[in-house]
Design an enzyme around this catalytic site. Sequence first.
Site, PDB file in Angstrom:
ATOM      1  N   ASP A  10       0.886  -1.181   0.000  1.00  0.00           N
ATOM      2  CA  ASP A  10       0.000   0.000   0.000  1.00  0.00           C
ATOM      3  C   ASP A  10       0.918   1.224   0.000  1.00  0.00           C
ATOM      4  O   ASP A  10       0.913   2.012   0.937  1.00  0.00           O
ATOM      5  CB  ASP A  10      -0.962  -0.009   1.202  1.00  0.00           C
ATOM      6  CG  ASP A  10      -0.253  -0.060   2.538  1.00  0.00           C
ATOM      7  OD1 ASP A  10       0.929  -0.490   2.595  1.00  0.00           O
ATOM      8  OD2 ASP A  10      -0.863   0.328   3.558  1.00  0.00           O
ATOM      9  N   ASP A  15       6.841   1.125   2.514  1.00  0.00           N
ATOM     10  CA  ASP A  15       6.669   0.167   1.413  1.00  0.00           C
ATOM     11  C   ASP A  15       7.639   0.537   0.290  1.00  0.00           C
ATOM     12  O   ASP A  15       8.245  -0.345  -0.335  1.00  0.00           O
ATOM     13  CB  ASP A  15       5.250   0.238   0.823  1.00  0.00           C
ATOM     14  CG  ASP A  15       4.164   0.003   1.846  1.00  0.00           C
ATOM     15  OD1 ASP A  15       3.563  -1.063   1.851  1.00  0.00           O
ATOM     16  OD2 ASP A  15       3.925   0.922   2.650  1.00  0.00           O
ATOM     17  N   ASP A 250       7.837  -1.832   7.189  1.00  0.00           N
ATOM     18  CA  ASP A 250       7.659  -2.836   6.140  1.00  0.00           C
ATOM     19  C   ASP A 250       8.972  -3.451   5.667  1.00  0.00           C
ATOM     20  O   ASP A 250       9.005  -4.565   5.155  1.00  0.00           O
ATOM     21  CB  ASP A 250       6.981  -2.190   4.923  1.00  0.00           C
ATOM     22  CG  ASP A 250       5.561  -1.775   5.240  1.00  0.00           C
ATOM     23  OD1 ASP A 250       4.978  -2.327   6.189  1.00  0.00           O
ATOM     24  OD2 ASP A 250       5.039  -0.895   4.535  1.00  0.00           O
TER      25      ASP A 250
HETATM   26  C1  BDR Z   1       2.188  -0.436   9.007  1.00  0.00           C
HETATM   27  O1  BDR Z   1       1.191   0.556   8.757  1.00  0.00           O
HETATM   28  C2  BDR Z   1       1.579   1.357   7.679  1.00  0.00           C
HETATM   29  O2  BDR Z   1       1.346   2.693   7.949  1.00  0.00           O
HETATM   30  C3  BDR Z   1       3.010   1.065   7.391  1.00  0.00           C
HETATM   31  O3  BDR Z   1       3.264   1.195   6.010  1.00  0.00           O
HETATM   32  C4  BDR Z   1       3.176  -0.361   7.876  1.00  0.00           C
HETATM   33  O4  BDR Z   1       2.805  -1.276   6.873  1.00  0.00           O
HETATM   34  C5  BDR Z   1       2.751  -0.212  10.379  1.00  0.00           C
HETATM   35  O5  BDR Z   1       1.768  -0.356  11.329  1.00  0.00           O
END
Ligand code: BDR
Length: 318
Positions: A10, A15, A250
Amino acid sequence: MKKKLILDVDTGVDDALGIMVALADPNTEILGITCCHGNTMLENVLKNTLRVLKECNRLDIPVYPGCSCPLLARKQYAGDFHGKDGLGDVPDPNAPGLELLQKKKAVQAMIDIVKENPGEVTLVATAPLTNLAVAVQLDPYFPQRLKALYIMGGNTESRGNTTVCGEFNFVADPEAAYIVLDRYTCPTYIATWEFTCRMSLPWSFCDQWLAQDTEKAAFLKKITALSFKRAQSKDYQKEIIAGKGFNSCDTYAMAAAIDDTLITESEEVAVSVELEGTYTRGMMVLDYMELLKKKHKAFIMKKIDSEKFKQMLMNSLK
Ligand code: BDR
């Protein structure tokens, strides 16, 4: 043979970095990137993903549009941390357009790619788990054809970052997280919120890392500026555990999927997700007493080789 990955993202800031880490690894082949709602609305996620690929000269990797909303939960985004557009609110007028997307939908693409490469594909999921939940509904054999699944999400000590007890990816679609933890019986590795907090990168490392004189470093510096500021704020320091650096959540799951030797300590335990609690909806449940009688256990990541991890981050910007 190169390791075959599908990335379900996402694209948000962490990411983006995860994708860059995977692209930089010479022994990794990304078969496709499937996109999901999450840090920002799906349309932005798609644009951000293409933008990262363009920065890395890898627009040859197919990007697929996936689910734009959770199964049942109300939509929510993480604009406070990632920016409203998900990538630090520093738009690029020359960013690629959505005409570069694949026509096939993400869930069908995942199913097809894995069918063509049975037992060989590792799926890395760093978004709410909606696409994965729909995939197993469409094809119940999908999980058993995977080599492994790496997830960033959930928590181990009821420490939240979105609700009192809930981590963003699981809270953004608790039903999907429940389905995935229940039905994906392939080897499953989870980088939880607390784990990633403890592994935060020291600011001194971040300075040195982003100071590399490359276009990728300049790009990452630009898109992380907002989240660095947020991460250094007093409020955020209360949320995280160590409070001593930048948590690129991530990237830990991604790096572990790329390098089998990265995880140095993990715990094997059956897991599920609370769907109903007033305070605890979306919280991950760890069944140490084995009361849920689940046959499948996940590996909860506890420690990684930090030096190796830092080297992967350095390489990602070269
Ligand atoms: C997760 O939430 C998202 O905001 C970040 O990309 C990560 O995947 C952390 O809680």
